[in-house]
Write an enzyme that holds these catalytic residues in place. Sequence first.
Site, PDB file in Angstrom:
ATOM      1  N   ASP A  36       0.856  -1.174   0.000  1.00 37.78           N
ATOM      2  CA  ASP A  36       0.000   0.000   0.000  1.00 37.78           C
ATOM      3  C   ASP A  36       0.893   1.224   0.000  1.00 37.78           C
ATOM      4  O   ASP A  36       2.119   1.122   0.161  1.00 37.78           O
ATOM      5  CB  ASP A  36      -0.941  -0.001   1.212  1.00 37.78           C
ATOM      6  CG  ASP A  36      -2.297   0.600   0.877  1.00 37.78           C
ATOM      7  OD1 ASP A  36      -2.381   1.846   0.804  1.00 37.78           O
ATOM      8  OD2 ASP A  36      -3.261  -0.155   0.669  1.00 37.78           O
ATOM      9  N   ASP A  62       4.538   3.821  -4.081  1.00 42.67           N
ATOM     10  CA  ASP A  62       3.575   4.448  -4.985  1.00 42.67           C
ATOM     11  C   ASP A  62       3.604   3.667  -6.293  1.00 42.67           C
ATOM     12  O   ASP A  62       4.605   3.673  -7.007  1.00 42.67           O
ATOM     13  CB  ASP A  62       3.961   5.906  -5.216  1.00 42.67           C
ATOM     14  CG  ASP A  62       3.003   6.645  -6.143  1.00 42.67           C
ATOM     15  OD1 ASP A  62       2.133   6.001  -6.766  1.00 42.67           O
ATOM     16  OD2 ASP A  62       3.141   7.880  -6.266  1.00 42.67           O
ATOM     17  N   VAL A  63       2.503   2.985  -6.619  1.00 41.76           N
ATOM     18  CA  VAL A  63       2.486   2.114  -7.798  1.00 41.76           C
ATOM     19  C   VAL A  63       2.625   2.895  -9.103  1.00 41.76           C
ATOM     20  O   VAL A  63       2.914   2.299 -10.143  1.00 41.76           O
ATOM     21  CB  VAL A  63       1.207   1.247  -7.839  1.00 41.76           C
ATOM     22  CG1 VAL A  63       1.157   0.307  -6.656  1.00 41.76           C
ATOM     23  CG2 VAL A  63      -0.044   2.114  -7.909  1.00 41.76           C
ATOM     24  N   TYR A 153     -13.588   7.315 -13.366  1.00 42.90           N
ATOM     25  CA  TYR A 153     -13.532   5.932 -12.889  1.00 42.90           C
ATOM     26  C   TYR A 153     -13.854   4.968 -14.023  1.00 42.90           C
ATOM     27  O   TYR A 153     -13.133   3.986 -14.254  1.00 42.90           O
ATOM     28  CB  TYR A 153     -14.509   5.747 -11.731  1.00 42.90           C
ATOM     29  CG  TYR A 153     -14.472   4.377 -11.097  1.00 42.90           C
ATOM     30  CD1 TYR A 153     -13.416   4.013 -10.267  1.00 42.90           C
ATOM     31  CD2 TYR A 153     -15.484   3.445 -11.315  1.00 42.90           C
ATOM     32  CE1 TYR A 153     -13.375   2.762  -9.672  1.00 42.90           C
ATOM     33  CE2 TYR A 153     -15.454   2.193 -10.735  1.00 42.90           C
ATOM     34  CZ  TYR A 153     -14.395   1.856  -9.913  1.00 42.90           C
ATOM     35  OH  TYR A 153     -14.348   0.607  -9.331  1.00 42.90           O
ATOM     36  N   LYS A 157     -11.210   2.168 -15.730  1.00 42.11           N
ATOM     37  CA  LYS A 157     -11.476   0.733 -15.672  1.00 42.11           C
ATOM     38  C   LYS A 157     -11.666   0.144 -17.066  1.00 42.11           C
ATOM     39  O   LYS A 157     -11.290  -1.010 -17.319  1.00 42.11           O
ATOM     40  CB  LYS A 157     -12.695   0.462 -14.790  1.00 42.11           C
ATOM     41  CG  LYS A 157     -12.485   0.820 -13.321  1.00 42.11           C
ATOM     42  CD  LYS A 157     -11.337   0.040 -12.711  1.00 42.11           C
ATOM     43  CE  LYS A 157     -11.198   0.307 -11.216  1.00 42.11           C
ATOM     44  NZ  LYS A 157     -10.105  -0.488 -10.601  1.00 42.11           N
ATOM     45  N   THR A 188     -18.012  -3.043   1.219  1.00 38.77           N
ATOM     46  CA  THR A 188     -16.928  -2.359   1.924  1.00 38.77           C
ATOM     47  C   THR A 188     -17.510  -1.139   2.632  1.00 38.77           C
ATOM     48  O   THR A 188     -18.632  -0.724   2.335  1.00 38.77           O
ATOM     49  CB  THR A 188     -15.824  -1.892   0.949  1.00 38.77           C
ATOM     50  OG1 THR A 188     -16.332  -0.814   0.152  1.00 38.77           O
ATOM     51  CG2 THR A 188     -15.360  -3.030   0.055  1.00 38.77           C
TER      52      THR A 188
END
Length: 252
Positions: A36, A62-63, A153, A157, A188
């Site tokens: 994360d 940080d991806v 978003y 995706k 969630t």
Amino acid sequence: MTANSLNILITGAAGGMCEGINSRLAQAGHHIICLDLDLDRSEAAALKIREQGGKATAFAADVCDEQAVATLHQQIRDHIGAVQVLVNAAGILDRKYLKDSDAQSFRRAIDINLVGPFVMIKEFSEDMLQAGWGRIVNIASIAGTTGYPYPSYAASKAGLANLTRSLLEDFWGTGLTVNNICPGVVDTPMVIDSVRQQVRRRVPTGNIIDPAEIGGLVNFLISDDAKNINGTNMLIDGGATQLFSLFNNHED
């Protein structure tokens, strides 16, 4: 080739959906590498796995940062070994309609939800290519198929779905498979009450998806039973995609 224990790197591992993924894969005997942006959150996710009897190690990066991901790769190699499975689950939901959005927020969603998986796949597929076996699972969304009121978003995706399909050429004959999981509404803390009510009324099964179900699907996709499933969008949405009206704000 599936071994008794695989090194599985999960991005966004501290998120609500990942709790089910982490737990299900750890129960299957795999070593979960929790990643994360915040190390404390990664450590908390790893600790929860270990408390349940599983094996987990925490890292932070940080991806979207290629250099940070390269450094992370070397750290994992040094302390754990090669990664056999990558699960790209890090992502954000930018709750902005077009009129409220701007280029900066749109770019941020694209960076985290699409550029991040690209960077991770490019870096960590090296181990899999060398081994002649690997599994990449991207957590996309039905929003990438149907569209969504929040365009950043949905666009990110949809891009992830097409990135996955486009990688088939790169991984042709290498022993790697790459697939998308496209969930509907997952249970969630982020899910608001009005959405829960819509699910009960508009989704054919009437169910919100348990994160453990996502974990079960990931576990299947990395198994030998799924060795010929490649380049697909695996829907897990209770039939919502077929109706296309889950978030129709114009319906009375």
